[in-house]
Motif scaffolding. Structure first.
Motif, PDB file in Angstrom:
ATOM      1  N   LEU A  76       0.965   6.357  -1.217  1.00  0.00           N
ATOM      2  CA  LEU A  76       1.455   7.563  -0.524  1.00  0.00           C
ATOM      3  C   LEU A  76       1.122   8.819  -1.319  1.00  0.00           C
ATOM      4  CD1 LEU A  76       5.069   6.891   0.802  1.00  0.00           C
ATOM      5  CD2 LEU A  76       2.999   7.350   2.145  1.00  0.00           C
ATOM      6  N   ASN A  99       0.794  -1.233   0.000  1.00  0.00           N
ATOM      7  CA  ASN A  99       0.000   0.000   0.000  1.00  0.00           C
ATOM      8  C   ASN A  99       0.828   1.286   0.000  1.00  0.00           C
ATOM      9  OD1 ASN A  99      -2.549  -1.362   0.001  1.00  0.00           O
ATOM     10  ND2 ASN A  99      -2.142  -1.890   2.136  1.00  0.00           N
ATOM     11  N   LEU A 100       2.131   1.164   0.097  1.00  0.00           N
ATOM     12  CA  LEU A 100       2.940   2.395   0.107  1.00  0.00           C
ATOM     13  C   LEU A 100       2.968   3.066  -1.265  1.00  0.00           C
ATOM     14  CD1 LEU A 100       5.425   1.152   2.743  1.00  0.00           C
ATOM     15  CD2 LEU A 100       4.219   3.324   2.884  1.00  0.00           C
ATOM     16  N   TYR A 150       0.251  10.200   6.719  1.00  0.00           N
ATOM     17  CA  TYR A 150       1.476   9.876   5.974  1.00  0.00           C
ATOM     18  C   TYR A 150       2.072  11.049   5.199  1.00  0.00           C
ATOM     19  CZ  TYR A 150      -0.043   5.141   7.060  1.00  0.00           C
ATOM     20  OH  TYR A 150      -0.423   4.006   7.728  1.00  0.00           O
ATOM     21  N   GLY A 155       5.478  -1.777   5.686  1.00  0.00           N
ATOM     22  CA  GLY A 155       4.051  -1.478   5.819  1.00  0.00           C
ATOM     23  C   GLY A 155       3.434  -2.379   6.884  1.00  0.00           C
ATOM     24  N   VAL A 159       4.259   4.784  14.813  1.00  0.00           N
ATOM     25  CA  VAL A 159       3.363   3.640  15.025  1.00  0.00           C
ATOM     26  C   VAL A 159       2.979   3.476  16.499  1.00  0.00           C
ATOM     27  CG1 VAL A 159       3.936   2.304  12.958  1.00  0.00           C
ATOM     28  CG2 VAL A 159       5.402   2.108  14.975  1.00  0.00           C
ATOM     29  N   ASN A 165      10.652  -0.362   4.675  1.00  0.00           N
ATOM     30  CA  ASN A 165       9.348  -0.050   5.274  1.00  0.00           C
ATOM     31  C   ASN A 165       8.407  -1.140   4.791  1.00  0.00           C
ATOM     32  OD1 ASN A 165       6.876   0.830   6.159  1.00  0.00           O
ATOM     33  ND2 ASN A 165       7.144   2.954   5.499  1.00  0.00           N
ATOM     34  N   HIS A 203       9.472   3.659   9.510  1.00  0.00           N
ATOM     35  CA  HIS A 203       8.033   3.935   9.467  1.00  0.00           C
ATOM     36  C   HIS A 203       7.826   5.435   9.369  1.00  0.00           C
ATOM     37  CE1 HIS A 203       7.106  -0.180  10.120  1.00  0.00           C
ATOM     38  NE2 HIS A 203       7.961  -0.194  11.129  1.00  0.00           N
ATOM     39  N   ILE A 204       6.993   5.824   8.449  1.00  0.00           N
ATOM     40  CA  ILE A 204       6.705   7.239   8.230  1.00  0.00           C
ATOM     41  C   ILE A 204       5.986   7.823   9.441  1.00  0.00           C
ATOM     42  CG2 ILE A 204       5.374   8.840   6.790  1.00  0.00           C
ATOM     43  CD1 ILE A 204       5.785   6.735   4.475  1.00  0.00           C
ATOM     44  N   SER A 205       4.981   7.100   9.906  1.00  0.00           N
ATOM     45  CA  SER A 205       4.190   7.565  11.056  1.00  0.00           C
ATOM     46  C   SER A 205       4.785   7.011  12.345  1.00  0.00           C
ATOM     47  CB  SER A 205       2.739   7.089  10.907  1.00  0.00           C
ATOM     48  OG  SER A 205       2.688   5.663  10.928  1.00  0.00           O
ATOM     49  N   ARG A 226      -3.803   9.345  -0.411  1.00  0.00           N
ATOM     50  CA  ARG A 226      -4.817   9.176   0.640  1.00  0.00           C
ATOM     51  C   ARG A 226      -4.147   9.411   1.993  1.00  0.00           C
ATOM     52  NH1 ARG A 226      -7.071   4.501  -2.117  1.00  0.00           N
ATOM     53  NH2 ARG A 226      -7.929   5.434  -4.008  1.00  0.00           N
ATOM     54  N   GLU A 227      -4.953   9.634   3.008  1.00  0.00           N
ATOM     55  CA  GLU A 227      -4.492   9.755   4.395  1.00  0.00           C
ATOM     56  C   GLU A 227      -3.296  10.703   4.573  1.00  0.00           C
ATOM     57  OE1 GLU A 227      -4.449   6.202   6.787  1.00  0.00           O
ATOM     58  OE2 GLU A 227      -5.432   5.047   5.202  1.00  0.00           O
TER      59      GLU A 227
HETATM   60  O1  CA2 Z   1       4.102   4.494   9.099  1.00  0.00           O
HETATM   61  C1  CA2 Z   1       4.459   3.664   8.261  1.00  0.00           C
HETATM   62  O2  CA2 Z   1       5.350   3.883   7.455  1.00  0.00           O
HETATM   63  C2  CA2 Z   1       3.728   2.320   8.166  1.00  0.00           C
HETATM   64  O3  CA2 Z   1       4.708   1.324   7.865  1.00  0.00           O
HETATM   65  C3  CA2 Z   1       2.740   2.447   7.032  1.00  0.00           C
HETATM   66  C4  CA2 Z   1       1.834   1.232   6.888  1.00  0.00           C
HETATM   67  C5  CA2 Z   1       1.207   0.849   8.227  1.00  0.00           C
HETATM   68  O4  CA2 Z   1       0.452  -0.340   8.082  1.00  0.00           O
HETATM   69  C6  CA2 Z   1       2.245   0.674   9.312  1.00  0.00           C
HETATM   70  O5  CA2 Z   1       1.590   0.379  10.511  1.00  0.00           O
HETATM   71  C7  CA2 Z   1       3.064   1.943   9.464  1.00  0.00           C
HETATM   72  C8  CA2 Z   1       0.719   1.504   5.889  1.00  0.00           C
HETATM   73  C9  CA2 Z   1       1.198   1.864   4.537  1.00  0.00           C
HETATM   74  C10 CA2 Z   1       0.010   2.262   3.735  1.00  0.00           C
HETATM   75  O6  CA2 Z   1       0.230   3.553   3.264  1.00  0.00           O
HETATM   76  C11 CA2 Z   1      -0.833   4.272   2.826  1.00  0.00           C
HETATM   77  C12 CA2 Z   1      -0.550   5.511   2.329  1.00  0.00           C
HETATM   78  C13 CA2 Z   1      -1.551   6.312   1.890  1.00  0.00           C
HETATM   79  C14 CA2 Z   1      -2.864   5.869   1.928  1.00  0.00           C
HETATM   80  C15 CA2 Z   1      -3.156   4.611   2.411  1.00  0.00           C
HETATM   81  C16 CA2 Z   1      -2.131   3.812   2.855  1.00  0.00           C
END
Ligand code: CA2
Length: 152
Positions: free
Chosen positions: A16, A12-13, A24, A82, A111, A80, A107-109, A19-20
């Motif tokens: 980036l 899902n990265l 992110y 995900g 966690v 990363n 991790h971008i966020s 969305r959200e």
């Molecule tokens: O914070 C991070 O980098 C994560 O690895 C991102 C993952 C998440 O499941 C981890 O807990 C933390 C999710 C990646 C999905 O990225 C998206 C980006 C935009 C919209 C939807 C999903």
């Protein structure tokens, strides 16, 4: 000597920046990869970037990086994974299997400020280091760390 720094992004990265953005940020995967390439180039190295939504592709990429590490072509991996971070024992096994190649978990966020199911990582126990919560700047920090580590 020019080395490769392998940057792996998991499920899902590729979304980036689409969305959200509150979680992110607004940068895209292309921005992340450009940042990694530039940071590696600043050290005289080259970033090789892959994003996959498939666990097996990430495992294959880790194995390939490990083989290239053994021949001195690769400095290490920025990973990363995900959501696979929180579920994949196979990724932990793969990282153990390519030891002592350094793998830096990003991790971008933050966690740990999110849902409890994001607090556990199967990758952290086998990572050379962990960068969490600095947005996409975490990738720059991780590439920088691998380049400095390779210098010895
Ligand atoms: O914070 C991070 O980098 C994560 O690895 C991102 C993952 C998440 O499941 C981890 O807990 C933390 C999710 C990646 C999905 O990225 C998206 C980006 C935009 C919209 C939807 C999903």
């Amino acid at each position: 000597m020019t080395l490769k720094i392998v940057v792996l992004n998991g499920p899902n990265l590729n979304l980036l920046g689409q969305r959200e953005p509150g979680t992110y940020g607004s940068a895209t995967l292309a921005d992340v990869e450009a940042l990694c390439r530039q940071t590696a180039a600043d050290h005289g190295h080259a970033a090789e970037c892959l994003q996959s939504n498939h666990e097996g592709a990430l495992l294959d990429a880790l194995h390939a990086a490990g083989a290239a590490f053994r021949t001195g072509e690769v400095a290490g991996v920025v990973l990363n994974a995900g959501a696979l971070t929180h579920t994949s024992i196979a990724l932990q096994d793969a990282i153990r299997g390519v030891a002592p190649m350094p793998v830096i978990e990003v991790h971008i966020s933050n966690v740990h400020a999110r849902e409890a199911f994001r607090h556990h990582s199967w990758i952290s126990p086998v990572a050379a280091g962990i960068v969490i919560g600095f947005g996409i700047d975490g990738y720059r920090l991780a590439v920088d760390a691998l380049a400095r580590r390779a210098r010895g």
